[in-house]
Design an enzyme around this catalytic site. Structure first.
Site, PDB file in Angstrom:
ATOM      1  N   GLU A  33      24.094  -6.828   5.967  1.00 53.12           N
ATOM      2  CA  GLU A  33      23.109  -7.828   5.536  1.00 53.12           C
ATOM      3  C   GLU A  33      23.827  -9.106   5.138  1.00 53.12           C
ATOM      4  OE1 GLU A  33      20.414 -10.184   4.782  1.00 53.12           O
ATOM      5  OE2 GLU A  33      19.624  -8.198   5.332  1.00 53.12           O
ATOM      6  N   HIS A 444     -19.062   8.547  -3.882  1.00 55.27           N
ATOM      7  CA  HIS A 444     -19.987   7.472  -4.275  1.00 55.27           C
ATOM      8  C   HIS A 444     -19.833   7.199  -5.770  1.00 55.27           C
ATOM      9  CE1 HIS A 444     -23.626   5.069  -4.603  1.00 55.27           C
ATOM     10  NE2 HIS A 444     -23.965   5.809  -5.657  1.00 55.27           N
TER      11      HIS A 444
END
Length: 466
Positions: A33, A444
């Protein structure tokens, strides 16, 4: 010289996930990196910091606009402390990138800081604080992408900026001009709109988020206009000029008339380009396409048989989760396994509020492919959960094969759409029909009831709550 079974160049979501999976599968692995922190664009200047600012600005907007209606009274003036907001964003980034450091150590992956450059197909030179060389039997290119621009725009990183600079502004713009009506521009535009900026979006295509279903684009356009964002589609930008602290953008509208827009900041958000700078790909026999992407076959193998490429640097949508899937795919391929990726089932998300999410085919694609389909759509405002939370905008749309009822695409705009889309991905992975989903019990009150209702609408046009 250190020798490895696999070297990964780039530590974004594709690169670090590929390295972890390679290590899990018993391969001696290194990751390279060029920056001092791991995580690539996504963790450092992309997905993670932008979502941190989206969440912070959303809290502020709720406090200013909605708390009173909820019966919450805050004495005194509610103010934005942008410096503190940016600092919180950075702390989220630091925690997340620190987590990648931990994962590298946990999986015994050697981390090299510096620019990885091919000497040949099996040797990589790493130029950092010192220059060294490693040998790798196989290499995975995961170098990602950088913000793109237009040839006539000079990005000064002060007033004419990219998404990177937009994540660390010192002040809230008075008027932010956003060039590009894609995901990044809309997300960051909404951040600063919530914080008090006037925001104008200028898009070349005739609709925003043009890669998504046309219904999603239309709904988002309506919502953003209601939120007082100015959306100018079918506008071709031809110049961006800075005069002191003022930015002047000139564009031609669809009638060919010149439009001039003035602001104090301009966010150039016209997409991203593959990043291969310094890779020296030709030395390894790795071919690039005309668009600067690394050319790969269906196994994500480059023209050099021992070198693979994943993520933004290859063809396809530039999405962190696509890169992750490809990283795992390559690792398992190297281990002799037979992995699979269905690119049609990689979802796309816009993290504005409300959110938008899609997976599978759009209506435009089905028409182009001459596939007969049926549609089931359900409005979010018909849900009890939506009324309870005051998140009424949006819909869920399910596209199903007219003959077999197999779900071909799911498109939604609404609260928590980014999370809800996973249900659609699971259903489509198992080739569920609209009826299958319509017969599953959904708790619900929840937002996901809209998926069940849309499935009912697609099955027999029998949604229950409209």
């Amino acid at each position: 010289m250190s020798k490895y079974d696999v070297a990964v160049i780039g530590s974004g979501p594709g690169g670090y996930v590929a390295a972890i999976r390679c290590a899990q599968l018993g391969m001696k692995t290194a990751i390279i990196e060029k920056y001092s922190t791991l995580g690539g664009t996504c963790l450092n200047v992309g997905c993670i910091p932008s979502k941190a600012l989206l969440d912070s600005s959303h809290h502020y907007e709720d406090a200013v606009k909605h708390f009173e209606e909820h019966g919450i009274e805050i004495p005194g003036e509610i103010k934005v402390n942008l410096e503190k907001m940016i600092a919180r964003k950075q702390s989220v980034v630091d925690q997340t990138t620190g987590g990648i450091d931990f994962l590298m150590k946990k999986n015994n992956i050697d981390v090299y800081e510096g620019v990885g450059s091919f000497k040949d197909a099996t040797h990589i030179t790493i130029k950092g604080k010192e220059t060294l060389e490693i040998e790798a039997k196989n290499t995975i290119i995961a170098t990602g992408s950088k913000p793109a621009s237009l040839p006539f725009i000079s990005i000064d990183k002060e007033r004419i900026i990219t998404s990177t600079e937009a994540l660390k502004l010192k002040e809230v713009p008075k008027h932010l001009i956003v060039i590009g009506g894609g995901v990044i521009g809309l997300e960051l535009g909404q951040v600063y709109k919530r914080l008090g900026a006037e925001v104008t979006v200028v898009e070349y295509i005739d609709r925003i988020v043009p890669t998504m279903d046309k219904g999603v684009s239309k709904e988002l356009n309506k919502i953003f206009k209601k939120q007082k964002m100015t959306i100018n589609t079918s506008h071709k930008v031809k110049s961006v000029e800075r005069v002191g602290d003022e930015i002047i953008v000139k564009a031609d509208n669809k009638k060919g008339e010149e439009v001039e827009i003035k602001g104090d900041y301009c966010l150039v958000s016209v997409g991203r380009r593959a990043y291969t700078d310094g890779l020296n790909a030709e030395a390894a026999g790795v071919k690039l396409t005309d668009r600067g992407l690394v050319d790969v076959n269906e196994r994500l193998q480059t023209s050099a048989s021992n070198i693979y490429a994943i993520g933004d640097v290859i063809k396809g949508a530039m999405l962190a989760h696509k890169a992750e899937e490809e990283g795992v795919f390559v690792a398992e391929t190297l281990a002799g396994q037979k992995p699979h990726i269905d690119y049609n089932l990689i979802p796309g998300v816009v993290y504005t509020w409300p959110e938008a999410a899609s997976v599978g085919k759009t209506e435009e694609q089905l028409k182009e492919e001459k596939i007969e389909y049926k549609t089931g759509q359900f409005p979010m405002r018909a849900l009890g959960r939506s009324r309870a939370s005051m998140d009424l905008d949006g819909f869920v749309k399910i596209l199903a094969d007219k003959t077999t009822d197999e779900i071909l695409g799911v498109h939604m705009v609404g609260a928590r759409a980014a999370d809800m889309i996973a249900e659609a991905v699971v259903a489509m992975e198992y080739r569920a029909s609209a009826e299958d989903v319509s017969r599953m019990s959904h708790a619900h009150p929840t937002f996901t009831e809209a998926i069940k209702e849309a499935a009912l609408a697609a099955t027999e046009d029998r949604a229950l709550h409209v």
